[in-house]
Design a protein around this motif. Structure first.
Motif, PDB file in Angstrom:
ATOM      1  N   GLU A 212       0.932  -1.094  -0.263  1.00 27.75           N
ATOM      2  CA  GLU A 212       0.161  -0.052  -0.167  1.00 27.75           C
ATOM      3  C   GLU A 212       0.357   1.398  -0.547  1.00 27.75           C
ATOM      4  N   GLU A 213       2.208   1.062   1.030  1.00 31.07           N
ATOM      5  CA  GLU A 213       2.611   2.166   0.878  1.00 31.07           C
ATOM      6  C   GLU A 213       3.596   2.249  -0.228  1.00 31.07           C
ATOM      7  N   SER A 214       3.507   1.578  -1.810  1.00 31.71           N
ATOM      8  CA  SER A 214       5.100   1.867  -2.665  1.00 31.71           C
ATOM      9  C   SER A 214       3.461   1.799  -3.731  1.00 31.71           C
ATOM     10  N   SER A 216       0.597   3.690  -4.013  1.00 28.99           N
ATOM     11  CA  SER A 216      -0.692   4.456  -3.896  1.00 28.99           C
ATOM     12  C   SER A 216      -1.572   4.409  -4.118  1.00 28.99           C
ATOM     13  N   VAL A 218      -3.237   1.652  -4.270  1.00 32.33           N
ATOM     14  CA  VAL A 218      -3.789   0.949  -3.830  1.00 32.33           C
ATOM     15  C   VAL A 218      -4.629   1.704  -1.931  1.00 32.33           C
ATOM     16  N   LYS A 219      -6.219   1.505  -2.231  1.00 30.12           N
ATOM     17  CA  LYS A 219      -6.641   2.260  -0.933  1.00 30.12           C
ATOM     18  C   LYS A 219      -7.373   0.877  -0.297  1.00 30.12           C
TER      19      LYS A 219
ATOM     20  N   LYS B 407       8.485   7.264  -0.120  1.00 28.41           N
ATOM     21  CA  LYS B 407       7.874   6.216  -0.673  1.00 28.41           C
ATOM     22  C   LYS B 407       8.180   5.155  -0.263  1.00 28.41           C
ATOM     23  N   GLY B 408       8.028   3.996   0.496  1.00 31.70           N
ATOM     24  CA  GLY B 408       9.441   3.016   0.406  1.00 31.70           C
ATOM     25  C   GLY B 408       9.987   3.160   1.335  1.00 31.70           C
ATOM     26  N   LEU B 410       9.085   2.176   4.074  1.00 36.15           N
ATOM     27  CA  LEU B 410       8.800   1.394   4.828  1.00 36.15           C
ATOM     28  C   LEU B 410       9.751   0.334   4.848  1.00 36.15           C
ATOM     29  N   LYS B 481      -2.579   5.545   8.062  1.00 37.61           N
ATOM     30  CA  LYS B 481      -2.384   4.488   7.524  1.00 37.61           C
ATOM     31  C   LYS B 481      -0.911   3.685   7.681  1.00 37.61           C
TER      32      LYS B 481
END
Lengths: 480, 645
Positions: A212-214, A216, A218-219, B407-408, B410, B481
């Motif tokens: 979901e982070e990469s 973005s 995707v909800k 981004k990225g 994590l 999130k």
């Protein structure tokens, strides 16, 4: 198109027929209030080859019954109508929109001697309101998942669009209704969760968060293994119906090619990717195909008081399936799908084998002899978790149960009793055969156990159930 | 541009009178003392140590130029060498600041080898001394009272030069014609033991043979508790080596010496070596920069033991010298000190001396600038976790990577957490082993176990919570999130290392979930025991409730206004006698449902009656306002009265 299938043929003479769908229609009384315009009320009618006047008559009858019962209780009009031959179910999902399902009662055909026509005996008490009422509601929920509300179609394109949508959706959907095998599980509409140790679960969490982070776009993400849910980013009610769709429609459709042999024509072309086993279950079958279309089914989920429209991407590697939901306002491209494939494919493959390995270890620890010998159904209203050792396997066509339908009916009856009162209670039933059926309700949880013990008495049965609770559900608390 | 100087000279250097024609300066590595000998000692010898305790001043007769001067350990005996043949011992009485020492002296000449010239000497104890002559090594015990010495041990060997590592009391002798065969000796309270000799590979073998290994190119130091001989291997055109490198030979107490690491300098010129915080620092004079190497940092793209500099070359942080000594007027400007000056002498492990300016500095590593110089956060963590004062820097790095929210990030967060928890886990295990050993009583045979030292690199959950996570979850503009993902990642990492997760971390997760109405997520976490410390395996059926997460369940139910459900639950687990009535009454009052409030109120009154024989609430329960509220709604008479006996 009558769907009649003989369930059990006793000898040469008697024939038994299971309940089947007689008709299914949707109408809105406000669309044709004047005389002579009654046909306008009808938005969908199955079977379609019924004569127009009969349609109008049937709709009119339902309307009248609902109207009539309203006089007794304005807020709760009739939900079903029992007749000798069939049973009708009424449901008003949105203001003035009514869905009606007519189910023919199961019957036994007894041949008569001397060439007389056989006598038909309808078993009008055999089917349960709760079960088929739930099936009806599920029909609507499924429609709503893929199309949004009726009201939404009306706003977008009036009656014309709505009837089109209804036609398109229900024409196919009704064929997948298998009324003969509906039972208590349809009442629950639960979700089977995959048992998993904490560490593997956290790994899945980590995977979901990273994706979901990469990506973005995707909800929401949902994660399933072996057709059982592990994680849902969607809200419970949406997940419930999506889960139903995935496990009874999408996955079975795709498992058949998987089960097919390597050289079978059913087997989809392997995309030439040897690094991972990931593939799209919705959208493009083969990314390498230059003709591939990057169109995904759209679903509607609840958001505060409105609806959110989403693309549904279902991606699977071995037994692990991840559903990615992306706002429908975004157009999905080949690049995005390739990116998703290259990111998710290897990770999901690895995760799937991790889960499998962990699952086998856990099973070995608990030992094969600890496999439940009991037949039970468990359901938790709070998280919709369900577990059944009665149902063998769910396929697209039938759900096989390992017990006699009479026992399933008893389960349904107990469930109805539970629904009537708010208190926790326990019901023990001695069935006609040697079976004992025990229902336990504790706060939000329900447990139904079927025991086959000859000459057991009430005390012994009670002890046995206690033992079961202690071994199988030792972490779940049941009020005594 | 932020400050990039990751090396600095210490703030409080040792100051001494600078070297001149009348003032000779000596440095003793063992005691870290600087000797300023004026006019051969006649006008005074000033000894400055790392602290005032080690600073002494005295006078001695000028009997010629001093070649070497050193105190024994503890400043008990002074040894002065004036000629290559003799050394004079003086016993010091350090009560007085200035001493005339001549009267206590006696002179010692080597008895073993008449024609040997003394290359130098090293004190290995308060009264034990080693002489290194060109023909061997001699180990003596000195008896100042008797004015005599006693030979403990000696060994004949041709010596070119020697090096001494006071930390480990190891002396290294350069032998053979080329000088590249090194013979180490170890000393320990009266014993001298010969260690296995080894040969340094020379880049070019000279013909005819001549002394080719210079004493300047060899240094000894302990790195990560192990003794290493560092060899500065200069580049040579003939040997086809494009740049200089430092070759490390590991010198174990027992066993053979092995070539263990090669540090690539990627340049040529004059170098000097220091060891700071287990890092090898290589100073390069012509570029006026320094490089640092960490021999524990594995290079993925290099052969196992070849190392590249951890960070790009930077100079030592600019240093300013106050104009005239320490008692300077504040307004006076300080002069910038010339770094990498040719008058600098470098000593192990971390000492830099400028004799011409009269300063002794300790070299230090500054960690904050490294953070921006090392982009690979995983490598940065590996590097920081081995440094001494790393805690706050590590925590700031954690905050920084969470702040970025790029981004990225994590996977990076996950890597960092895993590295921290690896160290944390090792400490916890050591602690546990120690505790077990202590409980089982003092072990016979094996040496008494030492309590494991908690280094700064041990970053526990409360550190993370207070310095990083709690602030992070409260920061504006971070998506929930991402917050949940980070918290789950930390919990995942802790679980992976089988570290029991502290309750406050769960609370942080729950708080965040509840704030964003993510009850379904919360429920799923509970279902899979992620927010609990109960049994490691979920049994055949996922369970919705856990005995160990009772409080969470109550909180969740209350926050969902399911007051009765919460009450029913806490009663079911037998916790209703101890539960805070106020919490439930608050929640009931908030719903605005009068009957619910009535029910809850009566429930607790009955509980009070049962527990204390009186339905009233204790003052400690702070339920006064609820009692008032109850009276308002239902009247005084509705209250339960204490049963009259």
């Amino acid at each position: 198109m009558l769907m009649i299938s003989p369930r059990m043929a006793t000898g040469m003479q008697e024939k038994q027929y299971t309940p089947s769908l007689l008709s299914f229609f949707i109408y809105n009384p406000s669309f044709g209030p004047r005389e002579g315009e009654e046909e306008k009320k009808i938005l969908f009618y199955h079977p379609c080859d019924v004569e127009k006047n009969e349609k109008i008559r049937n709709v009119g009858l339902c309307e009248a019954i609902v109207q009539f019962t309203r006089t007794f209780c304005p807020t709760k009009p009739a939900k079903s109508l029992h007749t000798q031959k069939n049973r009708q179910f009424f449901f008003e999902p949105e203001d003035n929109f009514w869905i009606v399902m007519v189910v023919r009662n199961p019957m036994i055909e007894k041949p008569n001697k001397d060439g007389k026509p056989p006598t038909i005996e309808y078993q009008e008490e055999e089917i349960l309101d709760t079960v088929y009422g739930a099936v009806l509601r599920q029909c609507y929920s499924m429609y709503k998942l893929f199309n949004g509300t009726f009201g939404r179609a009306m706003e977008a394109g009036g009656v014309e669009l709505l009837t089109q949508k209804l036609e398109k959706f229900f024409y196919r959907y009704l064929q997948t209704l298998h009324l003969q095998s509906c039972d208590l599980l349809d009442v629950f509409g639960g979700i089977s969760f995959f048992p998993l140790d904490k560490m593997t679960y956290l790994k899945i969490q980590s995977f979901v968060n990273r994706v979901e982070e990469s990506l973005s776009l995707v909800k929401y993400t949902a994660f399933l293994y072996n057709d059982q849910l592990i994680w849902s980013g969607l809200e419970q009610d949406d997940m419930r119906i999506l889960y139903k769709y995935l496990t009874t429609s999408l996955f079975p459709r795709h498992s058949e090619p998987e089960l097919a042999g390597r050289d079978s024509p059913l087997r989809p072309e392997v995309a030439g990717n040897l690094l991972h086993y990931g593939r799209f279950l919705t959208g493009p079958a083969n990314l390498k195909d230059p003709e591939a279309k990057f169109r995904f089914p759209k679903i509607f989920v609840n958001k505060e008081d409105s609806y959110e429209e989403l693309h549904l991407i279902v991606y699977k590697a071995m037994s692990a399936a991840a559903c990615f939901m992306i706002s429908a306002s975004v157009e999905l491209t080949r690049e995005f799908c390739e990116q998703l494939d290259s990111l998710v494919g290897p990770q999901l493959t690895l995760l799937a084998s991790d889960i499998c390995e962990q699952f086998n270890i856990n099973r070995r620890i608990s030992g094969p002899d600890k496999e439940p010998q009991f037949k039970f159904i468990y359901f938790n209203h709070m998280n919709l978790a369900e577990k059944s050792t009665i149902h063998m396997r769910k396929t697209a066509s039938v759900s096989l149960t390992s017990v006699h339908p009479d026992l399933m009916k008893i389960l349904g009856d107990i469930n109805c009793d539970f629904a009537r009162v708010d208190e926790d209670e326990e019901i023990i039933v001695k069935a006609m055969t040697d079976y004992w059926v025990v229902g336990k309700k504790s706060d939000q949880r329900e447990l139904y156990v079927i025991l086959n013990q000859k000459n057991a008495n009430l005390i012994e049965v009670n002890e046995e159930v206690k033992r079961l609770c202690a071994t199988q559900f030792n972490n779940i608390f049941f009020l005594d | 541009m932020s400050d990039e100087h990751y090396l600095e000279l210490c703030d409080n250097p040792v100051q001494f009178e600078n070297a001149s024609s009348v003032n000779n300066v000596f440095f003793d590595e063992a005691n870290k003392q600087v000797f300023a000998v004026r006019s051969g000692g006649a006008t005074g010898v000033v000894v400055k140590g790392p602290d005032d305790k080690n600073s002494v001043a005295f006078r001695m007769d000028d009997k010629g130029e001093v070649k070497c001067i050193k105190f024994s350990i503890g400043n008990k005996i002074l040894a002065v060498q004036r000629t290559s043949k003799a050394v004079m011992f003086c016993q010091m009485n350090l009560q007085c600041v200035v001493l005339e020492v001549s009267c206590l002296c006696f002179v010692f000449r080597s008895l073993q080898t008449k024609n040997a010239s003394v290359l130098g000497f090293c004190w290995t104890n308060w009264n034990e001394i080693v002489f290194i002559t060109d023909q061997g090594i001699e180990f003596y015990q000195v008896f100042p009272d008797k004015r005599s010495v006693k030979l403990l041990k000696s060994q004949s060997i041709n010596v070119n030069w020697y090096q001494y590592c006071p930390e480990t009391a190891v002396i290294l002798l350069s032998t053979t014609v080329q000088g590249n065969v090194l013979q180490p000796f170890a000393f320990r309270s009266g014993t001298m033991s010969k260690m296995s000799k080894f040969e340094i590979e020379l880049p070019v073998v000279p013909k005819p043979a001549k002394l080719s290994l210079s004493e300047r190119d060899i240094a000894m130091a302990t790195i990560y508790g192990q003794l290493y001989v560092m060899y500065l291997k200069h580049h040579s055109r003939t040997a086809n080596s494009p740049s200089a490198e430092v070759v490390l030979y590991h010198l174990p107490r027992e066993g053979a010496c092995k070539k263990s690491h090669v540090l690539k300098l990627n340049t040529t010129g004059k170098f000097a070596l220091n060891i700071v915080d287990n890092l090898v620092v290589v100073h390069h004079q012509s570029s006026q920069t320094s490089l640092i190497f960490d021999i524990r940092l594995r290079e993925p793209d290099c052969a196992v033991n070849t190392h590249q500099p951890v960070l790009p070359a930077r100079s030592i942080h600019p240093y300013r010298i106050p104009l005239s000594g320490p008692t300077v007027v504040p307004s006076q400007p300080a002069v910038p000190c010339q770094l990498y000056s040719s008058s600098w002498s470098v000593f192990q492990p971390d000492i830099i001396i400028s004799a011409s300016e009269g300063y002794l500095w300790y070299l230090q590593v500054k960690l904050p600038p490294t953070v921006n110089l090392l982009q690979d956060k995983g490598k940065l963590m590996d590097f920081l976790l081995r440094r001494r004062d790393c805690k706050m820097v590590i925590l700031s790095v954690c905050s920084q990577i969470l702040e970025g929210g790029e981004k990225g990030s994590l996977p990076v967060v996950a890597t960092v957490f895993d590295k921290l928890n690896q160290v944390y886990k090792e400490y916890l295990e050591a602690e546990q082993t120690y505790t077990l050993a202590m409980e089982s009583g003092p072990s016979r045979g094996s040496a008494a176990q030492k309590r494991p030292v908690r280094t700064q690199a041990v970053i526990d959950q409360s550190d993370m919570y207070t310095h990083v996570l709690s602030a992070f979850t409260e920061r504006k503009g971070v998506s929930h999130k991402f917050i949940i993902a980070v918290l789950m990642e930390y919990i995942r990492s802790l679980n992976q290392f089988q570290i029991t997760v502290q309750h406050y971390l769960y609370e942080l997760v729950i708080k965040t979930l509840v704030q964003h109405n993510l009850f379904y997520m919360l429920h799923q976490f509970l279902q899979y025991h992620v927010l609990s410390d109960s049994k490691p395996l979920v049994r055949a059926t996922p369970q919705p409730r856990l005995s160990t997460a009772n409080d969470e369940i109550v909180e969740v139910l209350l926050s969902k206004q399911q007051v009765l459900g919460a009450l029913r639950f806490i009663r079911s687990v037998g916790g209703h006698d101890n539960v805070s009535a106020r919490k439930f009454l608050d929640a009931a009052q908030q719903t605005g449902d009068q009957m619910l409030f009535y029910t809850v109120f009566r429930f607790f009154q009955q509980r009070n009656q049962r527990l204390r024989g009186n339905p009233a609430f204790n003052p400690g329960e702070h339920c006064e306002e609820h009692v008032v509220h109850f009276k308002q709604l239902f009247g005084e008479q509705a209250l339960m009265k204490p049963a009259t006996v």
